[in-house]
Scaffold this active site. Structure first.
Site: not given
Length: 443
Positions: A41, A96, A138-139, A164, A197-198, A300
Site C-alpha cells: 500500500y 460458477k 451468464e444466465d 450459454d 433455437a435458443g 436437464n
C-alpha cells in the site's frame, strides 16, 4: 428422479446457510510485518500506479487483472428457473466462480446486477473493464444475450464470453467431432437438426458453420416449427431476433417445413437443447434418421429422449447433459481452459476460431479411449484443461489478438501449474481446517 433432486435441494440450502456462500477473498502476498504495507500500500503503491498510468497494459503485469474475471448476469434466465432476479442469481454465480477457480485457476467475481435493459448490462460491463481481464456473461435471456455479447466483443479490449452460447457450442462441437469419428462420417458434409433455437443451439449452429458444416445442411426447429424463409413470422423475427432470422435464411436448403418429426428424416445427427422430456423426440423419429444416427438430448434434468430409447431406435452415439449417463455434454469442459489460455495470453477478444481450437483439443484428448460411450473427457480428467488453454493461447497469437505471445508448450506448463496450485490451495486449506467440514452430517 424427484426424490434424488429433493435430497440435493435440501442439502444445498442447509450447506449454503452454514457456509454463508461458496467463495472468499484471500491475500496472495506475504505480510511479515506492518512494514510490508509500505510495499503493498502506501507509499510504495504510488510508483505502481504511475507505471500503469503511463501504460495501462502494465495493469496485466502488476495487478490481479491478468487472472481476474467478472461473472456478470442480470438474473433473467437462471438455470432453467427463468427470471428470478439478480439476488437469486448470486448462488449460481458463486458456484460458477468456484468452478472457475478449481478447474481453471481463474479468480472469478460473481456480479449479479440490477439492469432494466440490455444497454444497462453493456454499460456496466464497459464501466468495470479496467478491473478485469475478462467478463463471463451468464444466465441472460435470449435474444438479449446475443446483442450483449456481440456489442461487448466489438467494444471491449478484454476477453468477453457468454457461456450459454460459446461454452455450450464448444462442448457440442467437441462431442460431434468425436461422434462422427465413431460413425465413420465427415462432420463437414453431414446433415444436422437442431431442436430448440435458443442461445446454445443458435451459437452451436453458428460455430458449426464456421467449422465448415454447410449451412444448407443444418435444420433448426423452434417452438413454432422448422425455420425457413417462407415462415409467416419472418418479418417479425427480422426485427426481434436477427440472429435466428439470419439462420432461418441461410440454413435448411431443402426448405423443409413441419416440426421435429419432419426435421429428423434422413439427417445424420440431432442436437436437442429444448424442453424437458421424455417424449419430445420419439423413437420412431430416430428410426427415420440416416444410418447410425447421432442423438444429443441435452435438456436437464430429463433429456428429450431417454438414452436407452434412442439406442433401441438405432442411435449409434447418444449424449445428454447429465453426469450419470455416458457422454455428458457440458460447458464446464470448455470455459475453464478457454479462460485460462485467454487470460495468460492477455487477449483482446475471444474469437470463434479460438472456440473451435478448444473444441478440437477437447476432442483429441479422448484419444484411444474413444468409443460410443466415451466421446468426451470428464471434469475429473483435469489435464485436458491446460491443453485447451494452450490451444486457445496459440490461436490468439496466430490471430493477432494476444498481448502476450505464447508457445503451446509454455502455455501448457504454465496453465498446468496455475490450475494445480489452485486445487492444492483449496485442498490445503481444507486439510488445515481453515475450510471447515460442515457437511459430514448432511450426506
Amino acid at each position: 428422479m424427484g426424490e434424488e433432486s429433493s435430497k440435493w435441494f435440501k442439502i444445498a440450502i442447509e450447506a449454503s446457510r452454514r457456509y454463508g456462500g461458496k467463495i472468499m477473498v484471500l491475500p496472495k502476498v506475504p505480510v511479515r510485518s506492518l512494514q510490508d504495507f509500505s510495499i503493498w500500500y502506501t507509499p510504495g503503491v504510488a510508483a505502481v500506479s504511475r507505471e500503469i498510468s503511463a501504460d495501462i497494459d502494465k495493469s496485466f503485469e502488476y495487478t490481479w487483472r491478468w487472472n481476474a474475471i467478472a461473472v456478470l448476469t442480470d438474473g433473467s434466465r437462471v438455470l432453467g428457473l427463468g427470471n428470478v432476479g439478480p439476488e437469486a442469481a448470486m448462488p449460481v454465480m458463486e458456484g460458477k466462480s468456484l468452478l472457475f477457480k478449481y478447474l481453471g485457476g481463474v479468480d472469478a467475481v460473481p456480479l449479479p446486477i440490477r439492469a432494466k435493459s440490455q444497454d444497462d448490462i453493456i454499460n456496466v460491463a464497459k464501466a468495470i473493464e479496467p478491473a478485469f481481464g475478462g467478463i463471463n456473461l451468464e444466465d441472460i435471456e435470449s435474444p438479449k444475450c446475443f446483442y450483449v455479447l456481440d456489442k461487448l466483443r466489438e467494444e471491449l479490449r478484454i476477453a468477453v464470453w457468454h457461456d450459454d452460447q460459446q461454452g455450450t457450442a464448444g462442448a457440442i462441437l467437441a462431442g460431434l467431432i468425436n461422434a462422427f469419428k465413431i460413425v465413420g462420417k465427415k462432420l463437414e458434409d453431414s446433415t444436422i437438426a437442431f431442436i430448440g433455437a435458443g442461445a446454445s443451439n443458435i451459437a452451436a449452429a453458428r460455430i458449426l458453420i464456421k467449422y465448415g458444416v454447410k449451412p444448407g445442411n443444418i435444420i433448426l426447429v423452434d417452438s413454432k416449427g422448422i425455420l425457413h424463409p417462407e415462415r409467416e413470422d419472418m418479418d417479425k423475427l427480422m426485427l426481434t431476433n436477427p440472429w435466428k432470422y439470419e439462420l432461418a435464411i441461410k440454413t435448411n436448403a431443402e426448405r423443409r417445413k413441419g416440426g421435429i418429426k419432419e426435421a429428423l428424416v434422413g439427417v445424420d445427427a440431432v442436437v436437442a437443447a429444448s424442453v424437458q422430456g421424455p417424449g419430445v423426440i420419439k423413437k420412431e423419429w430416430v428410426r427415420a434418421m440416416n444410418k447410425d444416427p447421432i442423438v444429443f438430448a441435452l435438456a436437464n434434468p430429463i433429456p428429450e429422449i431417454w438414452p436407452w430409447e434412442a439406442k433401441e431406435a438405432g442411435a449409434k452415439v447418444v449424449a445428454t447433459g447429465r453426469s450419470d449417463f455416458p457422454n455428458q455434454v457440458n460447458n464446464s469442459l470448455v470455459f475453464p481452459g478457454v479462460f485460462r489460455g485467454a487470460l495468460d495470453a492477455r487477449v483482446k477478444t475471444i474469437t470463434d476460431e479460438m472456440i473451435i481450437a478448444a473444441a478440437q483439443e477437447i476432442a483429441n484428448f479422448v484419444g484411444d479411449k474413444l468409443s460410443e460411450d466415451k466421446i468426451l473427457p470428464t471434469m475429473e480428467e483435469w489435464d485436458f484443461y491446460p491443453r485447451v488453454a494452450a490451444a486457445v493461447a496459440v490461436k490468439a497469437s496466430e490471430q493477432g489478438v494476444a498481448r502476450r505471445s505464447l508457445t503451446w508448450k509454455d502455455e501448457y506448463n504454465m496453465a498446468k501449474e496455475i490450475i494445480a496450485n489452485a486445487r492444492l490451495m483449496i485442498e490445503t486449506l481444507y486439510g488445515k481446517g481453515l475450510i471447515k467440514d460442515l457437511l459430514s452430517d448432511l450426506a
